[in-house]
Scaffold this motif. Structure first.
Motif, PDB file in Angstrom:
ATOM      1  N   CYS A 110       0.913  -1.051  -0.075  1.00 50.24           N
ATOM      2  CA  CYS A 110      -0.073  -0.064   0.050  1.00 50.24           C
ATOM      3  C   CYS A 110       0.897   1.359   0.107  1.00 50.24           C
ATOM      4  CB  CYS A 110      -0.951   0.046   1.364  1.00 50.24           C
ATOM      5  SG  CYS A 110      -2.006  -1.254   1.382  1.00 50.24           S
ATOM      6  N   ALA A 111       0.497   2.282  -0.664  1.00 49.67           N
ATOM      7  CA  ALA A 111       1.458   3.501  -0.788  1.00 49.67           C
ATOM      8  C   ALA A 111       0.155   4.823  -0.791  1.00 49.67           C
ATOM      9  CB  ALA A 111       2.247   3.208  -2.212  1.00 49.67           C
ATOM     10  N   SER A 112       0.991   5.772  -0.843  1.00 47.55           N
ATOM     11  CA  SER A 112       0.286   7.010  -0.640  1.00 47.55           C
ATOM     12  C   SER A 112       0.828   8.170  -1.671  1.00 47.55           C
ATOM     13  CB  SER A 112      -0.323   7.598   0.609  1.00 47.55           C
ATOM     14  OG  SER A 112       1.032   8.235   1.133  1.00 47.55           O
ATOM     15  N   ILE A 127       3.480   5.861 -12.320  1.00 45.25           N
ATOM     16  CA  ILE A 127       3.929   6.124 -10.831  1.00 45.25           C
ATOM     17  C   ILE A 127       3.695   4.744 -10.076  1.00 45.25           C
ATOM     18  CG2 ILE A 127       3.827   7.154  -8.547  1.00 45.25           C
ATOM     19  CD1 ILE A 127       3.176  10.071 -10.027  1.00 45.25           C
ATOM     20  N   ARG A 128       2.437   4.327 -10.176  1.00 37.62           N
ATOM     21  CA  ARG A 128       2.133   2.971  -9.700  1.00 37.62           C
ATOM     22  C   ARG A 128       3.182   1.759 -10.444  1.00 37.62           C
ATOM     23  NH1 ARG A 128      -2.672   1.646  -7.984  1.00 37.62           N
ATOM     24  NH2 ARG A 128      -3.742   3.012  -9.861  1.00 37.62           N
ATOM     25  N   GLY A 129       3.190   1.974 -11.617  1.00 35.04           N
ATOM     26  CA  GLY A 129       4.213   0.667 -12.296  1.00 35.04           C
ATOM     27  C   GLY A 129       5.582   1.019 -11.686  1.00 35.04           C
ATOM     28  N   ALA A 130       5.998   2.279 -11.596  1.00 33.53           N
ATOM     29  CA  ALA A 130       7.592   2.468 -11.139  1.00 33.53           C
ATOM     30  C   ALA A 130       7.732   1.907  -9.650  1.00 33.53           C
ATOM     31  CB  ALA A 130       7.854   3.972 -11.105  1.00 33.53           C
ATOM     32  N   LEU A 131       6.614   2.279  -8.878  1.00 33.27           N
ATOM     33  CA  LEU A 131       6.595   1.896  -7.464  1.00 33.27           C
ATOM     34  C   LEU A 131       6.616   0.233  -7.510  1.00 33.27           C
ATOM     35  CD1 LEU A 131       4.465   4.250  -5.775  1.00 33.27           C
ATOM     36  CD2 LEU A 131       6.764   4.089  -5.474  1.00 33.27           C
ATOM     37  N   LYS A 137       6.278  -5.789  -5.826  1.00 36.57           N
ATOM     38  CA  LYS A 137       5.027  -6.052  -5.361  1.00 36.57           C
ATOM     39  C   LYS A 137       4.023  -5.367  -6.314  1.00 36.57           C
ATOM     40  CE  LYS A 137       6.193  -6.904  -0.547  1.00 36.57           C
ATOM     41  NZ  LYS A 137       6.050  -6.655   0.767  1.00 36.57           N
ATOM     42  N   ASP A 138       2.881  -5.999  -6.018  1.00 33.68           N
ATOM     43  CA  ASP A 138       1.745  -5.069  -6.617  1.00 33.68           C
ATOM     44  C   ASP A 138       1.467  -3.966  -5.741  1.00 33.68           C
ATOM     45  OD1 ASP A 138       0.422  -5.681  -9.017  1.00 33.68           O
ATOM     46  OD2 ASP A 138      -1.364  -6.783  -7.958  1.00 33.68           O
ATOM     47  N   VAL A 139       1.193  -2.890  -6.226  1.00 33.02           N
ATOM     48  CA  VAL A 139       1.043  -1.649  -5.443  1.00 33.02           C
ATOM     49  C   VAL A 139      -0.521  -1.025  -5.414  1.00 33.02           C
ATOM     50  CG1 VAL A 139       1.734   0.703  -5.104  1.00 33.02           C
ATOM     51  CG2 VAL A 139       3.517  -1.041  -5.525  1.00 33.02           C
ATOM     52  N   LYS A 140      -1.014  -0.974  -4.503  1.00 35.35           N
ATOM     53  CA  LYS A 140      -2.371  -0.271  -4.226  1.00 35.35           C
ATOM     54  C   LYS A 140      -1.899   1.167  -3.768  1.00 35.35           C
ATOM     55  CE  LYS A 140      -5.633  -2.435  -1.643  1.00 35.35           C
ATOM     56  NZ  LYS A 140      -6.078  -2.689  -0.500  1.00 35.35           N
ATOM     57  N   LEU A 141      -2.551   2.041  -4.631  1.00 35.82           N
ATOM     58  CA  LEU A 141      -2.142   3.383  -4.588  1.00 35.82           C
ATOM     59  C   LEU A 141      -3.181   4.587  -4.162  1.00 35.82           C
ATOM     60  CD1 LEU A 141       0.612   5.238  -4.821  1.00 35.82           C
ATOM     61  CD2 LEU A 141      -0.067   5.483  -7.327  1.00 35.82           C
ATOM     62  N   GLU A 142      -3.198   5.230  -3.017  1.00 37.82           N
ATOM     63  CA  GLU A 142      -4.104   6.017  -2.587  1.00 37.82           C
ATOM     64  C   GLU A 142      -3.780   7.475  -2.930  1.00 37.82           C
ATOM     65  OE1 GLU A 142      -5.303   6.905   1.954  1.00 37.82           O
ATOM     66  OE2 GLU A 142      -5.610   4.991   1.431  1.00 37.82           O
ATOM     67  N   VAL A 143      -4.434   7.986  -3.634  1.00 38.20           N
ATOM     68  CA  VAL A 143      -4.010   9.499  -4.337  1.00 38.20           C
ATOM     69  C   VAL A 143      -4.799  10.659  -3.570  1.00 38.20           C
ATOM     70  CG1 VAL A 143      -3.886  10.749  -6.552  1.00 38.20           C
ATOM     71  CG2 VAL A 143      -3.716   8.336  -6.553  1.00 38.20           C
ATOM     72  N   ILE A 153       5.464  15.979  -5.915  1.00 35.35           N
ATOM     73  CA  ILE A 153       4.580  14.937  -5.026  1.00 35.35           C
ATOM     74  C   ILE A 153       5.281  14.252  -4.104  1.00 35.35           C
ATOM     75  CG2 ILE A 153       3.228  14.193  -7.412  1.00 35.35           C
ATOM     76  CD1 ILE A 153       5.134  12.012  -7.619  1.00 35.35           C
ATOM     77  N   VAL A 154       4.704  13.796  -3.195  1.00 37.60           N
ATOM     78  CA  VAL A 154       5.208  13.134  -1.982  1.00 37.60           C
ATOM     79  C   VAL A 154       4.683  11.739  -2.136  1.00 37.60           C
ATOM     80  CG1 VAL A 154       5.440  12.787   0.354  1.00 37.60           C
ATOM     81  CG2 VAL A 154       5.305  15.177  -0.795  1.00 37.60           C
ATOM     82  N   THR A 155       5.252  10.868  -2.126  1.00 36.64           N
ATOM     83  CA  THR A 155       4.884   9.346  -2.227  1.00 36.64           C
ATOM     84  C   THR A 155       5.491   8.755  -0.971  1.00 36.64           C
ATOM     85  OG1 THR A 155       5.263   9.169  -4.585  1.00 36.64           O
ATOM     86  CG2 THR A 155       4.926   7.243  -3.420  1.00 36.64           C
TER      87      THR A 155
END
Length: 183
Positions: A110-112, A127-131, A137-143, A153-155
């Motif tokens: 999980c990422a924000s 950004i999700r792909g890069a993370l 891992k698969d990344v679940k992104l909260e924007v 941006i801040v990730t």
């Protein structure tokens, strides 16, 4: 702080059962539907968790909710255990921890992502792909949006913070100028 430790412990216990019997995702859905129902109705939450009401009556209300939601035997027993131990009020926190643990089990991180302006869906996907590539891992992104960042941006992913905001760059410049003046 103690409540979070309790919630984490119960979430881990349920996840271990789910991992063992291969039903972790089903338990996530069931616990989630119960948690959402309870959090959406303060009266219902009070009816099952307020100790001022008769315990037998509160348990009947809980059992009626469980029947209505047609929960599995494991989640049913889990919720009744929470009730018997006086922990039913922690169900939302338990669900939150369970979600994180179940995502880890599936290999999902999980990422924000916080940006100054609205980002296009194409940019968010890049950004999700890069993370995802960075973590493996698969990344679940909260924007989110935060105009105080000025730009950039801040990730955040786990303990890692990637801060590319103009606000932080300006603060860093100010600090380096202060150090330069005092030398």
């Amino acid at each position: 702080m103690k409540n979070l430790a309790v919630a984490r412990r119960y979430a881990k216990a349920l996840l271990l059962i789910g991992k063992e019997d291969g039903q972790a995702e089903m338990y996530r859905e069931e616990l989630g539907s119960f948690s959402i129902l309870i959090s959406s109705s303060k009266e219902l939450e009070q009816a099952i968790s307020n100790p001022l009401y008769n315990a037998a009556g509160r348990k009947k209300v809980l059992q009626a909710i469980i029947e209505q939601l047609e929960l599995s035997g494991v989640v049913r027993a889990f919720l009744l255990l929470l009730f018997d131990k006086g922990r039913i009020g922690f169900v939302e926190s338990i669900y939150s921890f369970y979600e994180k643990l179940a995502d880890e089990l599936k290999g999902v991180a999980c990422a924000s992502l916080v940006s100054a302006t609205e980002l296009s869906s194409e940019t968010v996907e890049k950004i999700r792909g890069a993370l995802s590539k960075m973590t493996g891992k698969d990344v679940k992104l909260e924007v989110e949006q935060d105009p105080t960042l000025i730009g950039g941006i801040v990730t955040k992913i786990g303990d890692l913070v990637l801060d590319g905001s103009i606000k932080t760059q300006l603060l860093n410049m100010r600090e380096s100028l202060k150090r330069g003046e005092s030398v």
